[in-house]
Design an enzyme around this catalytic site. Structure first.
Site, PDB file in Angstrom:
ATOM      1  N   VAL A 113      -0.269   2.888   3.593  1.00 34.60           N
ATOM      2  CA  VAL A 113      -1.412   1.969   3.647  1.00 34.60           C
ATOM      3  C   VAL A 113      -1.574   1.262   2.306  1.00 34.60           C
ATOM      4  CG1 VAL A 113      -3.882   1.746   4.078  1.00 34.60           C
ATOM      5  CG2 VAL A 113      -2.568   3.487   5.301  1.00 34.60           C
ATOM      6  N   LYS A 137      -2.338   0.084   9.697  1.00 37.74           N
ATOM      7  CA  LYS A 137      -2.987   0.604   8.487  1.00 37.74           C
ATOM      8  C   LYS A 137      -4.485   0.814   8.712  1.00 37.74           C
ATOM      9  CE  LYS A 137       0.443  -2.009   5.937  1.00 37.74           C
ATOM     10  NZ  LYS A 137       0.692  -3.292   5.276  1.00 37.74           N
TER      11      LYS A 137
END
Ligand SMILES: NC(=O)c1ccc[n+]([C@@H]2O[C@H](COP(=O)([O-])OP(=O)(O)OC[C@H]3O[C@@H](n4cnc5c(N)ncnc54)[C@H](OP(=O)(O)O)[C@@H]3O)[C@@H](O)[C@H]2O)c1
Length: 402
Positions: free
Chosen positions: A106, A179
């Site tokens: 992420v 994400k």
């Protein structure tokens, strides 16, 4: 430095990739090569496997599952895998008392997982949002700076290596959605729910809308937004207009940014490079050091058994302002027709912008609404789009008043 920070030596004992002959600019002497990556998870001298292959299924998933069941720690950059199978993998990892690190998955080099999971652990988070795809941010920034079209800037980004040959995962918002699903699980203590996320990419953003947006004091960003919504959570990826006075609007080019709002901390913003060899390695190594040092935390901050079931609310209940741009034939009565539809759908208009007049010709008209809900806006759009004088599909962009 790494050994010192991990409190123990870190030895790379084995490696795998598809093509053994490829020059990777590294001396791999003394490191065992495996044509079959799965063999690495079967070695008894391996404590941690770093999975940097990618994909939510196939070899990456097999490797991670096999390692975790053999009580080998895993570090991965694979957001697709975590978005689709995060809860099950967390169950395997925590059930077996083994680490699953995914900082690189992420926002690349931004240490947002550690920040959200550990640094903000004392907060009830009400919202987390961010620029989660550097390719899209680069394209939008370049479109704004040069006035060029999406297609034109995308081709250039592909030539420069900022966009993949098949750009759909990036420009259609899927990568950002992977994400966001992970961030939402951490922020709200719920099981990962990629399937119900609302996803819109940037293909329909035009240079004209970017120019109007600037004139109105906004910047267009592809945002991932996860926020409390009643008993559940909104999770959505879409182009959004953000006031130029909000810090995230100033994050440009390939940079990523994640903002989190907590009841104790207030607003936080982390900015950095979301991709590339260096930023990704920075995050992968941080995870390896944590495992070496014996620092662990529940995969999604809340122990997996305590995660609440996912409850993602439909975007129809999203409330906020909207930007609408119409291409209309300039003749009397058009605006009256549009405002009549809005008033019937209980949408109130805050501002109307029309540049010049050109009777009988096609001109752009921009409207900004007061707060309304998405469902009313969608109904209005359908009806306005069907008007005879509206010659192109109306363009709508949500305004986010952070
Ligand atoms: N690129 C970034 O900036 C970035 C940032 C954050 C996260 N990620 C994530 O990192 C992962 C990899 O992305 P990437 O961009 O680095 O992709 P990539 O350039 O295609 O690299 C994939 C690597 O996996 C190897 N590989 C593929 N199939 C394999 C197999 N069956 N067995 C063993 N090795 C195999 C490839 O070997 P060869 O080299 O021999 O082809 C290559 O080294 C993805 O999950 C991605 O989402 C990437």
């Amino acid at each position: 430095m790494i050994a010192s920070r991990a409190g123990r030596a870190i030895d790379v004992v084995a490696v795998s990739a598809r093509d053994r002959g490829r020059d990777r600019g590294l001396d791999l002497t003394g490191i065992d090569w495996h044509d079959d990556a799965m063999e690495i998870a079967g070695r008894d001298d391996v404590d941690v496997v770093a999975e940097l292959i990618g994909g939510s299924e196939g070899i990456a998933k097999n490797l991670v599952e096999t390692a975790l069941s053999a009580k080998i720690g895993v570090v991965t950059a694979n957001k697709a895998l975590l978005a689709h199978h995060g809860t099950a993998l967390a169950r395997m990892a925590e059930g077996g008392g083994v680490a699953l690190g995914y900082e690189a998955a992420v926002a690349g080099g931004i240490p947002i997982i550690k920040s959200m999971r550990e640094g903000l652990a004392g907060n009830n988070v009400s919202r987390v949002y961010g620029i989660l795809n550097g390719t899209c941010n680069y394209i939008l920034t370049t479109m704004r700076e040069t006035g060029r079209s999406f297609d034109d800037v995308l081709s250039e980004a592909q030539e420069l290596g900022y966009a993949e040959a098949d750009p759909s995962f990036d420009v259609d918002g899927v990568d950002a959605a992977h994400k966001l699903a992970i961030l939402a699980a951490i922020a709200f203590g719920r099981e990962v729910d990629f399937d119900n996320l609302h996803i819109e990419g940037i293909r329909h953003v035009t240079a004209l809308d970017i120019a109007f947006s600037e004139e109105l004091g906004f910047r267009i960003k592809l945002l991932g937004i996860a926020e409390q919504a009643g008993e559940g959570v909104h999770q959505r990826i879409h182009p959004a207009m953000v006031s130029l006075s909000v810090p995230i609007s100033q994050v440009e080019g390939v940079f990523n940014a994640v903002a989190a709002e907590g009841d104790s901390v207030g607003n936080t913003l982390s900015v950095g490079r979301g991709a590339g060899a260096g930023p990704t390695a920075s995050a992968v190594i941080a995870d390896i050091i944590d495992i070496g040092a014996g620092r662990t935390a529940p995969v999604f901050a809340t122990p997996v058994g305590d995660l609440k079931p996912a409850r993602t609310e439909s975007i129809s209940s999203r409330a906020g302002r909207y930007y609408l741009r119409l291409m209309v034939i300039d003749k009397p009565g058009v605006l009256a027709g549009v405002t009549k539809i809005f008033s019937e759908e209980s949408v109130s208009v805050e501002a109307i912008l029309q540049r010049g007049r050109d009777p009988g010709e096609v001109v752009p008209v921009v409207l900004v609404t007061h707060d309304t809900d998405d469902a009313a806006m969608q109904r209005s759009l359908k009806r306005i789009g069907a008007m005879e004088q509206v010659v192109e599909e109306p363009r709508m962009i949500r305004i986010e008043d952070f």
